[in-house]
Design a protein around this motif. Structure first.
Motif, short mmCIF file in Angstrom:
data_model
loop_
_atom_site.label_atom_id
_atom_site.label_comp_id
_atom_site.label_asym_id
_atom_site.label_seq_id
_atom_site.Cartn_x
_atom_site.Cartn_y
_atom_site.Cartn_z
N TRP A 259 -35.27 12.42 -30.02
CA TRP A 259 -35.04 12.26 -28.59
C TRP A 259 -33.55 12.21 -28.29
O TRP A 259 -32.78 11.51 -28.95
CB TRP A 259 -35.70 10.98 -28.09
CG TRP A 259 -35.56 10.77 -26.61
CD1 TRP A 259 -34.74 9.89 -25.97
CD2 TRP A 259 -36.27 11.47 -25.59
NE1 TRP A 259 -34.89 9.99 -24.60
CE2 TRP A 259 -35.83 10.96 -24.35
CE3 TRP A 259 -37.23 12.48 -25.60
CZ2 TRP A 259 -36.32 11.42 -23.13
CZ3 TRP A 259 -37.72 12.94 -24.37
CH2 TRP A 259 -37.27 12.42 -23.17
N ASN A 260 -33.15 12.96 -27.26
CA ASN A 260 -31.76 12.98 -26.80
C ASN A 260 -31.71 12.39 -25.40
O ASN A 260 -32.28 12.95 -24.46
CB ASN A 260 -31.21 14.42 -26.81
CG ASN A 260 -29.74 14.47 -26.46
OD1 ASN A 260 -29.33 14.17 -25.35
ND2 ASN A 260 -28.93 14.86 -27.44
N GLU A 261 -31.03 11.26 -25.27
CA GLU A 261 -30.99 10.54 -24.00
C GLU A 261 -30.24 11.33 -22.92
O GLU A 261 -30.56 11.21 -21.73
CB GLU A 261 -30.32 9.17 -24.18
CG GLU A 261 -31.06 8.22 -25.10
CD GLU A 261 -32.30 7.64 -24.44
OE1 GLU A 261 -32.49 7.87 -23.23
OE2 GLU A 261 -33.08 6.97 -25.14
N GLU A 262 -29.28 12.12 -23.32
CA GLU A 262 -28.45 12.83 -22.33
C GLU A 262 -29.23 13.90 -21.61
O GLU A 262 -29.02 14.13 -20.40
CB GLU A 262 -27.22 13.43 -23.02
CG GLU A 262 -26.26 12.38 -23.57
CD GLU A 262 -25.06 13.02 -24.22
OE1 GLU A 262 -24.98 14.27 -24.24
OE2 GLU A 262 -24.19 12.27 -24.70
N PRO B 243 -30.69 16.95 -33.54
CA PRO B 243 -29.41 16.28 -33.26
C PRO B 243 -28.22 17.19 -33.54
O PRO B 243 -28.14 17.80 -34.61
CB PRO B 243 -29.42 15.07 -34.21
CG PRO B 243 -30.88 14.80 -34.44
CD PRO B 243 -31.55 16.14 -34.42
N PRO B 244 -27.30 17.30 -32.59
CA PRO B 244 -26.18 18.24 -32.76
C PRO B 244 -25.12 17.79 -33.76
O PRO B 244 -24.42 18.62 -34.33
CB PRO B 244 -25.59 18.34 -31.34
CG PRO B 244 -25.99 17.06 -30.69
CD PRO B 244 -27.31 16.69 -31.26
N TYR C 18 -31.16 11.99 -41.88
CA TYR C 18 -32.03 11.42 -40.86
C TYR C 18 -33.48 11.91 -40.96
O TYR C 18 -34.41 11.23 -40.52
CB TYR C 18 -31.48 11.73 -39.46
CG TYR C 18 -31.86 13.11 -38.95
CD1 TYR C 18 -32.86 13.27 -38.00
CD2 TYR C 18 -31.23 14.27 -39.43
CE1 TYR C 18 -33.22 14.53 -37.54
CE2 TYR C 18 -31.58 15.51 -38.99
CZ TYR C 18 -32.58 15.65 -38.04
OH TYR C 18 -32.94 16.90 -37.60
N ASN C 19 -33.70 13.09 -41.53
CA ASN C 19 -35.04 13.68 -41.54
C ASN C 19 -35.64 13.75 -42.94
O ASN C 19 -36.57 14.50 -43.18
CB ASN C 19 -34.99 15.08 -40.92
CG ASN C 19 -36.37 15.58 -40.50
OD1 ASN C 19 -37.16 14.83 -39.91
ND2 ASN C 19 -36.68 16.83 -40.82
N THR C 20 -35.11 12.95 -43.87
CA THR C 20 -35.67 12.95 -45.22
C THR C 20 -36.81 11.93 -45.30
O THR C 20 -36.91 11.01 -44.49
CB THR C 20 -34.61 12.61 -46.27
OG1 THR C 20 -34.05 11.31 -45.96
CG2 THR C 20 -33.51 13.63 -46.30
N TRP C 21 -37.70 12.14 -46.29
CA TRP C 21 -38.75 11.15 -46.55
C TRP C 21 -38.08 9.79 -46.78
O TRP C 21 -37.11 9.69 -47.49
CB TRP C 21 -39.56 11.57 -47.79
CG TRP C 21 -40.48 10.50 -48.27
CD1 TRP C 21 -40.28 9.65 -49.32
CD2 TRP C 21 -41.75 10.16 -47.72
NE1 TRP C 21 -41.34 8.79 -49.46
CE2 TRP C 21 -42.26 9.08 -48.48
CE3 TRP C 21 -42.51 10.64 -46.65
CZ2 TRP C 21 -43.50 8.48 -48.21
CZ3 TRP C 21 -43.72 10.05 -46.38
CH2 TRP C 21 -44.21 8.99 -47.15
N TYR D 225 -32.46 6.88 -35.09
CA TYR D 225 -32.83 8.16 -34.48
C TYR D 225 -34.26 8.12 -33.92
O TYR D 225 -34.63 8.99 -33.13
CB TYR D 225 -32.71 9.29 -35.49
CG TYR D 225 -31.36 9.96 -35.49
CD1 TYR D 225 -30.95 10.78 -34.44
CD2 TYR D 225 -30.48 9.78 -36.56
CE1 TYR D 225 -29.72 11.39 -34.45
CE2 TYR D 225 -29.24 10.39 -36.57
CZ TYR D 225 -28.86 11.20 -35.52
OH TYR D 225 -27.63 11.81 -35.51
N LEU D 226 -35.05 7.13 -34.33
CA LEU D 226 -36.44 7.04 -33.87
C LEU D 226 -36.59 6.23 -32.60
O LEU D 226 -37.63 6.27 -31.95
CB LEU D 226 -37.31 6.42 -34.97
CG LEU D 226 -37.29 7.11 -36.34
CD1 LEU D 226 -38.14 6.33 -37.33
CD2 LEU D 226 -37.77 8.55 -36.23
N GLY D 227 -35.55 5.46 -32.27
CA GLY D 227 -35.62 4.61 -31.10
C GLY D 227 -34.89 3.31 -31.32
O GLY D 227 -34.45 3.01 -32.43
#
Length: 330
Positions: free
Chosen positions: A203-206, A213-214, A222-225, A275-277
């Motif tokens: 999720w990107n708040e902007e 994610p840029p 961030y996206n690894t197990w 990154y999940l919240g």
């Protein structure tokens, strides 16, 4: 002298209270605190709390439902078992429901598997045993054995709170339990501190949307197990599973994200979890929204429990969970 007598009295009283407390533990009741084997060739076993006899099935066909509950980081299986029993009783389903709660151990107890304080929740292998056993393989063995001994069971809920919810969620990502036992399985993770996404978007708040994610300079993994599916082969339960297979199966599991509207808990300080919240409430809500974004025809649902914080008792006693139980159990 007076103080010495007072201290001796207090010490003696504490010993009596401890003895009374220990004697009340269900671990002293062999009809509830039971032992299962995972691999027939291993002498090691695993303890569970259960209201049905797992050694000698009672031949009863009135059991229609199974509620499996995973404890959290406090490793308090007995407490979670009692709370789950109470929740089923409030839903008026206790008479035909088996409730079972595994008890993971960190200490070196004779003939028992043991794990680290938290690694069991991610499906990691036990520290001991030949062969070693993944904690998720324990889930498989326990549920399969109950179904084989009580085949009248048709309705199954797997739940857990906090760290237990993380275990149930990631187990749902990896397991083929519904196919293994030829029954529908309902997963109900309550208030997890982190989850897993099946894709790279966050999720990107902007821009109020899910995007890759840029800038990953501060959190390249961030996206690894066990937050995502990169390096999924690192899981110790099914290292041969692929991200493609998970994307085909997981969205269609019967999974309900369940979170209290006052659960502002932050127990995972990692950048991957960020990154999940921001809180448990935010993470479960966004994970549900992500599935709608990623796979619109998924089988996932969301329950928010009004006014409840990071509290398993409050969740299980809520009208929302009572309604959920009644929607699954006969």
């Amino acid at each position: 002298m007076k103080n010495t007598v007072q201290y001796q009295f207090i010490f003696a009283l504490s010993l009596v209270l401890c003895a009374l407390s220990c004697s009340d533990s269900l671990e002293n009741d062999p009809s509830v605190y039971q032992r299962i084997t995972v691999y027939p060739e291993s002498e090691l076993g695993f303890n569970v709390f259960c209201n049905a006899n797992l050694d000698n099935p009672e031949g009863l066909t009135h059991y229609k439902n199974l509620l499996f509950v995973s404890h959290g980081g406090a490793l308090d299986g007995e407490r979670h078992y009692k709370i789950a029993l109470d929740g089923v009783r409030l839903a008026n389903k206790l008479g035909n429901t088996i409730v079972v709660a595994p008890q993971f151990r960190t200490e070196n107890i004779s003939r028992n598997y043991r794990w680290g304080k938290y690694n069991w929740k991610d499906g990691r292998e036990s520290y001991n045993g030949v062969p070693k056993v993944s904690s998720y393989a324990v889930f498989d063995a326990l549920i399969s054995q109950i179904i084989s001994k009580y085949p009248s069971i048709e309705n199954i809920i797997l739940t857990g709170h906090s760290a237990g919810a993380q275990a149930v969620f990631r187990y749902a990502v990896l397991t083929d339990l519904p196919e293994l036992i030829s029954r529908d399985v309902n997963y109900l993770p309550m208030n997890p501190a982190s989850l897993l996404y099946i894709g790279p978007e966050r999720w990107n708040e902007e821009i109020n949307s899910f995007i890759i994610p840029p800038d990953l300079s501060t959190c390249p993994d961030y996206n690894t197990w066990n937050y995502g599916l990169n390096n999924i082969e690192l899981n110790e339960y099914r290292p041969d599973i692929t991200a493609e297979y998970i994307n085909e199966t997981f969205p269609y599991r019967n999974l309900t994200y369940c979170v209290g509207t006052r659960d502002f808990n932050i127990t995972d300080p990692s950048c991957e979890a960020d990154y999940l919240g921001s809180t448990s409430l935010d993470k479960s809500t966004k994970a549900y929204q992500y599935m709608q974004f990623k796979v619109p025809d998924n089988n996932h649902e969301l329950i928010t429990v009004e006014g409840i914080a990071h509290d398993f008792t409050g969740m299980m006693r809520s009208p929302e969970i009572r309604t959920y139980i009644n929607s699954i159990f006969e």
